[in-house]
Structure formats: structure tokens, C-alpha cells
Design an enzyme around this catalytic site. Structure first.
Site, PDB file in Angstrom:
ATOM      1  N   TYR A  33      60.832  61.163  49.145  1.00  0.00           N
ATOM      2  CA  TYR A  33      61.842  60.141  49.408  1.00  0.00           C
ATOM      3  C   TYR A  33      61.372  58.778  48.943  1.00  0.00           C
ATOM      4  O   TYR A  33      60.193  58.588  48.600  1.00  0.00           O
ATOM      5  CB  TYR A  33      62.216  60.126  50.894  1.00  0.00           C
ATOM      6  N   LYS A 147      54.870  60.715  48.469  1.00  0.00           N
ATOM      7  CA  LYS A 147      55.771  60.229  49.533  1.00  0.00           C
ATOM      8  C   LYS A 147      56.696  61.356  49.978  1.00  0.00           C
ATOM      9  O   LYS A 147      57.867  61.421  49.600  1.00  0.00           O
ATOM     10  CB  LYS A 147      56.556  58.999  49.031  1.00  0.00           C
ATOM     11  N   GLU A 179      46.105  53.099  57.023  1.00  0.00           N
ATOM     12  CA  GLU A 179      47.315  52.278  56.876  1.00  0.00           C
ATOM     13  C   GLU A 179      48.126  52.349  58.158  1.00  0.00           C
ATOM     14  O   GLU A 179      47.726  53.022  59.112  1.00  0.00           O
ATOM     15  CB  GLU A 179      48.141  52.753  55.670  1.00  0.00           C
ATOM     16  N   LEU A 204      49.488  55.765  51.085  1.00  0.00           N
ATOM     17  CA  LEU A 204      50.617  55.647  50.164  1.00  0.00           C
ATOM     18  C   LEU A 204      50.419  54.395  49.304  1.00  0.00           C
ATOM     19  O   LEU A 204      50.010  53.349  49.810  1.00  0.00           O
ATOM     20  CB  LEU A 204      51.934  55.527  50.940  1.00  0.00           C
TER      21      LEU A 204
HETATM   22  N1  PLP Z   1      52.397  53.489  53.858  1.00  0.00           N
HETATM   23  C1  PLP Z   1      53.208  54.402  54.414  1.00  0.00           C
HETATM   24  C2  PLP Z   1      52.603  55.539  55.169  1.00  0.00           C
HETATM   25  C3  PLP Z   1      54.603  54.285  54.287  1.00  0.00           C
HETATM   26  O1  PLP Z   1      55.410  55.206  54.845  1.00  0.00           O
HETATM   27  C4  PLP Z   1      55.144  53.175  53.586  1.00  0.00           C
HETATM   28  C5  PLP Z   1      56.581  53.008  53.410  1.00  0.00           C
HETATM   29  O2  PLP Z   1      57.379  53.805  53.839  1.00  0.00           O
HETATM   30  C6  PLP Z   1      54.254  52.240  53.044  1.00  0.00           C
HETATM   31  C7  PLP Z   1      52.892  52.431  53.183  1.00  0.00           C
HETATM   32  C8  PLP Z   1      54.753  51.034  52.293  1.00  0.00           C
HETATM   33  O3  PLP Z   1      55.246  51.386  51.020  1.00  0.00           O
HETATM   34  P1  PLP Z   1      56.349  50.518  50.290  1.00  0.00           P
HETATM   35  O4  PLP Z   1      55.802  49.139  50.176  1.00  0.00           O
HETATM   36  O5  PLP Z   1      56.496  51.175  48.962  1.00  0.00           O
HETATM   37  O6  PLP Z   1      57.578  50.584  51.142  1.00  0.00           O
END
Ligand code: PLP
Length: 284
Positions: A33, A147, A179, A204
Site C-alpha cells: 500500500y 510497505k 522507527e 520503511l
Molecule cells: N515507517 C512506517 C513503519 C510507516 O508505516 C510509515 C508510513 O506509513 C513511515 C515510516 C513513513 O513513511 P512515509 O513518509 O513514506 O509516509
């Protein structure tokens, strides 16, 4: 009010949108997603999200049912049909319906779904007050760089945070922070360096993270990509998170310990402003 959602080539009222009970997204969490934020009816960093989507699909050997141009068109049509001014577009692609089998089907027919989310992301009260986070053990699988829709542990983490009277949880593995449950985690050292964990399969690769680190460097701030402990974070000058729908949001408390004077710090505030200005200016 019912939304118009997109499912496999059709725009439908949400109550008429249907997915098979054999969909592998439902049975195996065999799906990926993206959430792209929308400001003034326009998409923020669409290209970054489209690129990461393709990477997630490639890592799972899953076909992409749409081209990037088609995806942009679908996003825009959905924003227009729903009159979305601010919020996000959620996109999910799964390997589709197939007889239940752990092995991937030889000829998958992917499912693609998009829907809009109305959110006040530019004026979120948490940007002013800051977030309280707790630390929890990181018990997710080892390919967090993909993701996928298997978000049960992050959901459990949010519930643990809620039960503790906090807003979110930062996950810790081998003594260092990976994170947040749905965001990347940062601290600012007392000498003004921005510290966030380096990219690997353990986190991520946030699209907002990439943009914010680039902007920080352009603003002559020092960035260090390395792991940090909860103790280092509790003693830092500031902390913050980034994600598509929270942009840059300050963290003011970690496991009950207030950071600095307990108010959002100047670097997080400045980065939020810089990020939002650019996001608005470059949204398509
Ligand atoms: N880390 C995780 C586990 C996430 O689920 C997300 C976003 O859903 C992020 C980091 C941040 O990613 P982004 O800046 O691409 O939204």
C-alpha cells in the site's frame, strides 16, 4: 456521506465496492500500500510514492496493474469525484483472488483499490502540542522496507500507547530505535545535529524522511544517519517523527520523560514549515 472509491477499473460508491473472499490480501496479507497526502486538492510527492510502490511490488514479484501515468490519473479523478481538499489517498495492490495456497498463483490477477481520506493534516493540533511516545519491543517481520498491509503489530503498538496514555510507540530492536509504528523517528542532539536511523530492511524508507533530510541539508543542518537508544532520545534537545500524513510532528515526551522543557523544539518546527511550504508549492 458516501465516498466514491476505485476498484479494479471502476469508480463506485463505497458500499458497492467488493473484493473476493479469496483475495490474497485478505488471506495472506499479500498486498502492498501507499498513502499519499493531499493539500489543496493536490498530491504531495506523488512520484516518490509511485517509485516506492513499484519497489515494494518488485520485491514481492507482484505485477503492477497500472502504469504511473494511469495511477496519477486515477488519483486525480478520485480527488475530483470526492471533492477532496485536504487529507490523503490510500492505495492498495494485492496479488488478487486465487485458490488458497501458500505458493503464489502462476497467473495472478492483481486487485487495486484506492480511496480518499479526509484529514486536517496542515492544522493538526499535535503539531502544536507535540506527541507523547512510549517504547516497545519491535516484533515485526524482517522486511520492513517493503510497505505491506500486514500492520497488526503496529496496530498493537498503537493500542499499547493508548493504554499508557501516550500518542504513539517507538519500536526498539537490539537496544536501538527502529522507527515509530507508522512513521520515522528522529532526535536532535544538544549540539543541533539531526539523528535518524540509517536505511536498511529494518525500517520503511519514508518518502517524507527522504524529503525532510534533503531539506535539512539544504538549510545547512547537520544530519547523522545512525541508530540511537531511548536513553539518548530522552536526553536529546528535541525529537520528532515524519510521515506522509503527519509531515514533521514534534515529540515532547518519551516513556514519561519530558524532552527539554517539554514543548516542541525549534528545529522540528522549522523543518515542518520548510516541508509544508515545499509540499504545497510542488504538489501536483
Ligand atoms: N515507517 C512506517 C513503519 C510507516 O508505516 C510509515 C508510513 O506509513 C513511515 C515510516 C513513513 O513513511 P512515509 O513518509 O513514506 O509516509
Amino acid at each position: 456521506m458516501s465516498r466514491i472509491v476505485y476498484v479494479n477499473g471502476e469508480y463506485l460508491p463505497e458500499e458497492d465496492a467488493k473484493i473476493s473472499v479469496f483475495d490474497r490480501g485478505f488471506l495472506f496479507a499479500d498486498g502492498v500500500y501507499e498513502v499519499t497526502s493531499v493539500l489543496n486538492g493536490k498530491l504531495v510527492d506523488f512520484d516518490g510514492h509511485a517509485r516506492r510502490l513499484q519497489r515494494s511490488l518488485d520485491e514481492l514479484d507482484m505485477p503492477n496493474p497500472v502504469t504511473t501515468e494511469e495511477l496519477l490519473e486515477i488519483n486525480r479523478e478520485l480527488i475530483a469525484r470526492n471533492g477532496l481538499d485536504e487529507g490523503g489517498v490510500y492505495l492498495q495492490i494485492t496479488r488478487g483472488a486465487a485458490d488458497r495456497d501458500f505458493a503464489y498463483p502462476a497467473d495472478p490477477k492483481p486487485t487495486i483499490v484506492l480511496f480518499t481520506l479526509v484529514m486536517n493534516i496542515s492544522g493538526s493540533p499535535k503539531a502544536e502540542t507535540g506527541l507523547k511516545v512510549i517504547s516497545i519491543e519491535d516484533q515485526r517481520w524482517g522486511r520492513r522496507d517493503i510497505k505491506t498491509v500486514q500492520l497488526l503489530y503496529p496496530s498493537m503498538g498503537k493500542m499499547m500507547a493508548k493504554a499508557a496514555g501516550a500518542d504513539d510507540a517507538w519500536m526498539v530492536e537490539e537496544g536501538v530505535v527502529t522507527e515509530g509504528t507508522s512513521n520515522n523517528a528522529y532526535i536532535v542532539t544538544k549540539d543541533g545535529k539531526i539523528v535518524t536511523r540509517q536505511l536498511s530492511n529494518a525500517i520503511l524508507h519514508g518518502i517524507t524522511r527522504a524529503a525532510v533530510l534533503r531539506m535539512a541539508e539544504e538549510a545547512q543542518m547537520v544530519v547523522e544517519e545512525r541508530p540511537f537508544t531511548i536513553e539518548e532520545a530522552q536526553n536529546a534537545a528535541e525529537a520528532f517523527i515524519t510521515s506522509a500524513t503527519t509531515f514533521v510532528t514534534p515529540v515532547v515526551e518519551i516513556d514519561g520523560a519530558a524532552l527539554g522543557d517539554g514543548a516542541p523544539g525549534p528545529i522540528a518546527k522549522r523543518l515542518r514549515e520548510i516541508y509544508m511550504d515545499e509540499a504545497r508549492a510542488k504538489a501536483i
